[in-house]
Design an enzyme around this catalytic site. Structure first.
Site, PDB file in Angstrom:
ATOM      1  N   GLU A   1      26.290  22.754  13.914  1.00  0.00           N
ATOM      2  CA  GLU A   1      25.856  21.669  14.813  1.00  0.00           C
ATOM      3  C   GLU A   1      26.554  20.351  14.473  1.00  0.00           C
ATOM      4  O   GLU A   1      26.767  19.516  15.339  1.00  0.00           O
ATOM      5  CB  GLU A   1      24.322  21.526  14.773  1.00  0.00           C
ATOM      6  CG  GLU A   1      23.736  20.738  13.606  1.00  0.00           C
ATOM      7  CD  GLU A   1      23.691  21.521  12.285  1.00  0.00           C
ATOM      8  OE1 GLU A   1      24.161  22.681  12.260  1.00  0.00           O
ATOM      9  OE2 GLU A   1      23.186  20.964  11.286  1.00  0.00           O
TER      10      GLU A   1
ATOM     11  N   CYS B   1      21.506  27.635   7.880  1.00  0.00           N
ATOM     12  CA  CYS B   1      21.270  27.175   6.505  1.00  0.00           C
ATOM     13  C   CYS B   1      19.905  27.614   5.989  1.00  0.00           C
ATOM     14  O   CYS B   1      19.704  28.776   5.680  1.00  0.00           O
ATOM     15  CB  CYS B   1      21.476  25.655   6.420  1.00  0.00           C
ATOM     16  SG  CYS B   1      21.646  25.052   4.725  1.00  0.00           S
TER      17      CYS B   1
ATOM     18  N   HIS C   1      26.837  24.375   8.726  1.00  0.00           N
ATOM     19  CA  HIS C   1      26.140  23.581   9.747  1.00  0.00           C
ATOM     20  C   HIS C   1      27.029  23.397  10.976  1.00  0.00           C
ATOM     21  O   HIS C   1      27.620  22.326  11.156  1.00  0.00           O
ATOM     22  CB  HIS C   1      25.708  22.229   9.176  1.00  0.00           C
ATOM     23  CG  HIS C   1      24.484  22.297   8.325  1.00  0.00           C
ATOM     24  ND1 HIS C   1      23.213  22.186   8.837  1.00  0.00           N
ATOM     25  CD2 HIS C   1      24.336  22.525   6.999  1.00  0.00           C
ATOM     26  CE1 HIS C   1      22.326  22.320   7.865  1.00  0.00           C
ATOM     27  NE2 HIS C   1      22.982  22.533   6.733  1.00  0.00           N
TER      28      HIS C   1
END
Ligand code: MN
Length: 244
Positions: free
Chosen positions: A209, A112, A207
């Site tokens: 994660e 990002c 994202h």
């Protein structure tokens, strides 16, 4: 074999504490959870004002994490009113991290804001506000939109497909593409991933994660990154740099 050490950048933010509102180091634990889960040892790096040149001396990989917007003056534009969360000290610190990783040939996973920073540092620009289409209100592990991935790219090899669903939390996007970068995933006109020919770089606009715990193909992005960091670590052990 020891776990490869993965440097992870952090946000610096003024938050309420027992000592009053004061600068704090901030990182969502999803990053460190995802790195641990695939065999990495995350090492959280706080923003400091004057970064030394040996921040990454013992590191095998670098994750440039998400966060607030980057100061648009870095790409020569006045800030749009929607720009938020600018911290020039974080910008400066992460510029130093990128430069050192480049110099030491350390693999980078840029997520990002991290991706946007690298684009700027290679002479690119950002679209300062693309509206709310790429900011989901559903839970962060849910799919917001699909991305088309170039066959044979590092992203495609890691996730094992050329079309996949991702989350989306960005009001900015890559504008002019920086030098030496190859777009490898898109959602319509929006750049969702790029790679570089001259360094081990995987830069992602979504994202992963936040999805890694529940979506194996997203965890695979961390797995392939940590494996490359581990391979670099083994080579370093076998052929240590001469001390100067
Ligand atoms: Mn998106």
């Amino acid at each position: 074999m020891a776990r490869p050490l993965i440097a992870v950048s952090t946000a610096i933010e003024e938050l309420p504490t027992a000592f009053g509102a004061t600068d704090c180091t901030k990182l969502t634990t999803a990053y460190t959870d995802a790195l641990y889960a695939v065999g990495g040892q995350p090492v959280i790096l706080p923003v400091i004002e004057t970064p030394p040149t040996d921040l990454l001396a013992h590191m095998d990989g670098l994750v440039l994490t998400g966060g607030g917007d980057i100061d648009p003056t870095m790409y020569g534009e006045p800030p749009d009113p929607t720009v938020y969360g600018i911290r020039p000290d974080r910008d400066t610190f992460e510029v130093a991290l990128y430069a050192e990783a480049l110099e030491r040939r350390i693999p980078i996973l840029a997520i990002c804001r991290g991706m946007q920073l690298i684009n700027i540092l290679r002479g690119g620009s950002l679209l300062q506000d693309i509206g709310s289409d790429h900011w989901q209100s559903t839970p962060s592990a849910d799919v917001s939109h699909s991305v088309s991935i170039d066959e044979g790219s590092a992203v495609a090899v890691a996730v094992g497909t050329c079309e996949t669903g991702v989350n989306s939390y960005h009001h900015q996007a890559v504008g002019r593409l920086g030098a030496g970068l190859r777009v490898t995933a898109r959602c319509g006109d929006i750049v969702e991933a790029f790679e570089a020919d001259d360094m081990d770089l995987l830069a992602i606009q979504w994202h992963p994660e936040q999805m890694a715990a529940s979506v194996p193909t997203q965890r695979a992005l961390f797995d392939s990154f940590v494996q490359r960091a581990a391979a670099r670590s083994r080579i370093q052990e076998e052929t240590p740099c001469p001390t100067t």
